[in-house]
Design an enzyme around this catalytic site. Structure first.
Site, short mmCIF file in Angstrom:
data_model
loop_
_atom_site.label_atom_id
_atom_site.label_comp_id
_atom_site.label_asym_id
_atom_site.label_seq_id
_atom_site.Cartn_x
_atom_site.Cartn_y
_atom_site.Cartn_z
NE ARG A 120 12.89 3.74 53.74
CZ ARG A 120 14.04 4.17 53.25
NH1 ARG A 120 15.11 4.22 54.00
NH2 ARG A 120 14.12 4.57 51.99
CE1 TYR A 123 0.59 3.66 55.01
CE2 TYR A 123 -0.61 1.67 54.38
CZ TYR A 123 -0.25 2.99 54.14
OH TYR A 123 -0.77 3.65 53.06
NE ARG A 174 -6.91 -6.01 39.99
CZ ARG A 174 -7.17 -4.72 40.21
NH1 ARG A 174 -7.26 -3.88 39.18
NH2 ARG A 174 -7.32 -4.27 41.44
NE ARG A 197 3.78 8.06 45.35
CZ ARG A 197 2.65 7.65 45.92
NH1 ARG A 197 1.83 6.85 45.26
NH2 ARG A 197 2.31 8.05 47.12
#
Length: 376
Positions: free
Chosen positions: A257, A361, A179, A288
Site C-alpha cells: 500500500r 513493517y 484506556r 489525515r
C-alpha cells in the site's frame, strides 16, 4: 580504494549500519538513487518548518539503550503524539480513552464507559449467533462496539485499504487498545520525540565517517557503481531496497500500500492546533492532515512563525514505479516473500536489512536495533 561495505540506501537502516561500521574503522560507501539522504524520514525546509516529506515520523521506544543512542547523536524534543479524529465536524481524542468515551457518550467514569462498551460488545456477539467474525467489520464491533466503529474506524480503514470493511479479513484488527484513563498519549512507550533540527540532522550525523553518493541508482548499469560491478568496489554489500527488485522479480512482484501527499503553505500561524488530525468519514478522500510545525514548535514558539505547512495524506493502491510504503502481509505475499528470503539466506557477502529488504513493517526504533545488532 576498495571499501569494506557498500550500503545501498541512505535511509535509517543504512545510516545506522554505516555509523556502526565507521566507528569500528571500516571503510563505507553509501549510494542512494534520491537526490537527498534520510530515506523516508527526510524533512524538507519550507518557510522555516521541517516538513516530513514522506509522512509523519514520530520516534518512540521503551528501549533505553536505543533512546540513549539516538540522543547521543542529536538531541530529541518533547513531542508527544496525541492525534485527534474529525468525524463529520466533531472532534474525538485518540487513542480510545476516557476523553473519547466522554466525547462519544457523555460518560464520566471508567465504570460508565465499561458498561457502555460491554453493552455494545454484547449486541455484536448476538449478531454473530455463535460463529466467529467473518470480516473486519464484525471483528471491530466485537472489540469496540458499533458507535466507535462507525465513527472512528470504518471510513478511515476503508480509505486506507481501498475496499469495504466487510471485504477485509478479520485478522487485520486482532485487538483495539482501550484506556480507562484520561490519557491522549498515543504510544505506551517510555520515550518519544522528534530530533531537534529535524531528522536530516540525525542522518547527517550518522553518516560522518562514511562516503555518500546520491542520485546513484544501484540497478542502472550505466552508473559507475551498480548491481553488476559492486564486488569490485566493496567486500560486502548492505542492501536496504525492495528484495524482489534485487532478484529481478524472479518469483513476481511483492505488493504494497502506498500514500501520496498534497502539501501546501497556509497563510496562518496555526491551521488546526495539532500535528495530526485523522478524517474518519469515508466521504472525505484524505485520511489525515499533518500540520508539520507542531512536531517541533510548542507554546508561544508557534506564533514566531507567521505561516504554516499542511499535508493532506491519501492512501492509494500501489503500482510498480510508485513509492512502496506498507507491505501487504497477507498469505500470498508472505509466501512470495519467503521465497526471496530463502535466496537471501544463501548469500555470503550480502546483508539485507530494513523495511523493504525484509518485507516487513517496522517502526524506527526496531530498524535501529536491527542495524546495530548486525555483525560488522
Amino acid at each position: 580504494m576498495k571499501y569494506d561495505y557498500l550500503v545501498v540506501g541512505a535511509g535509517l537502516y543504512g545510516s545506522v549500519f554505516a555509523h556502526e561500521a565507521a566507528t569500528r574503522g571500516k571503510r563505507v560507501l553509501v549510494v542512494d538513487k534520491r537526490p537527498n539522504i534520510a530515506g523516508n524520514v527526510y524533512t524538507e525546509d519550507i518557510e522555516g518548518i521541517h516538513v516530513h516529506k514522506y509522512g509523519a515520523h514520530i520516534f518512540h521506544t521503551s528501549d533505553k539503550r536505543i533512546w540513549d543512542f539516538v540522543n547521543s547523536i542529536v538531541e530529541f524534543n518533547r513531542y508527544t503524539n496525541s492525534p485527534v479524529a474529525n468525524y463529520k465536524g466533531k472532534l474525538y481524542n485518540l487513542p480510545f480513552n476516557m476523553n473519547t468515551f466522554y466525547q462519544m457518550w457523555g460518560v464520566c467514569t471508567p465504570q460508565e464507559a465499561q458498561e457502555k462498551l460491554e453493552q455494545q460488545r454484547a449486541e455484536a456477539l448476538v449478531k454473530l449467533n455463535g460463529r466467529e467474525p467473518a470480516n473486519l467489520e464484525e471483528q471491530a464491533q466485537l472489540l469496540i462496539g458499533k458507535d466507535i466503529y462507525e465513527a472512528l474506524i470504518k471510513g478511515y480503514t476503508e480509505k486506507q485499504w481501498g475496499r469495504p470493511c466487510t471485504e477485509l479479513p478479520a485478522f487485520i484488527i486482532r485487538r483495539l487498545p482501550v484506556r480507562m484513563i484520561f490519557d491522549n498519549n498515543y504510544f505506551n512507550d517510555r520515550y518519544q520525540g522528534i530530533p531537534v533540527g529535524g531528522y536530516n540532522k540525525l542522518i547527517e550525523s550518522l553518516f560522518e565517517g562514511a562516503d555518500v553518493q546520491l542520485e546513484c541508482d544501484f540497478f542502472d548499469t550505466v552508473n559507475s557503481i551498480n548491481c553488476m560491478n559492486w564486488r569490485g568496489i566493496a567486500k560486502k554489500l548492505v542492501y536496504t531496497g525492495p528484495i524482489d527488485q534485487f532478484y529481478d522479480y524472479k518469483f513476481g512482484h511483492l505488493q504494497y500500500r502506498t500514500v501520496v501527499f498534497e502539501t501546501c503553505i497556509e497563510n496562518t500561524v496555526n491551521y488546526q492546533g495539532n500535528a495530526v488530525v485523522n478524517y474518519t468519514e469515508r466521504e472525505i478522500p484524505y485520511t489525515r492532515v499533518i500540520e508539520h510545525k507542531h512536531f517541533e514548535m510548542f507554546g508561544a514558539e508557534i506564533e514566531t512563525c507567521s505561516k504554516t505547512v499542511i499535508s493532506n495524506e491519501y492512501s492509494i493502491e500501489w503500482k510498480p514505479g510508485m513509492e512502496p510504503y506498507y507491505p501487504v502481509n497477507d498469505a500470498q505475499n508472505n509466501r512470495l516473500a519467503d521465497k526471496y528470503r530463502e535466496m537471501a539466506k544463501a548469500e555470503t557477502d550480502i546483508i539485507f536489512g530494513g523495511r523493504l529488504a525484509d518485507y516487513k513493517y517496522y517502526d524506527m526504533a526496531p530498524v535501529i536495533e536491527l542495524a546495530m545488532r548486525c555483525e560488522v
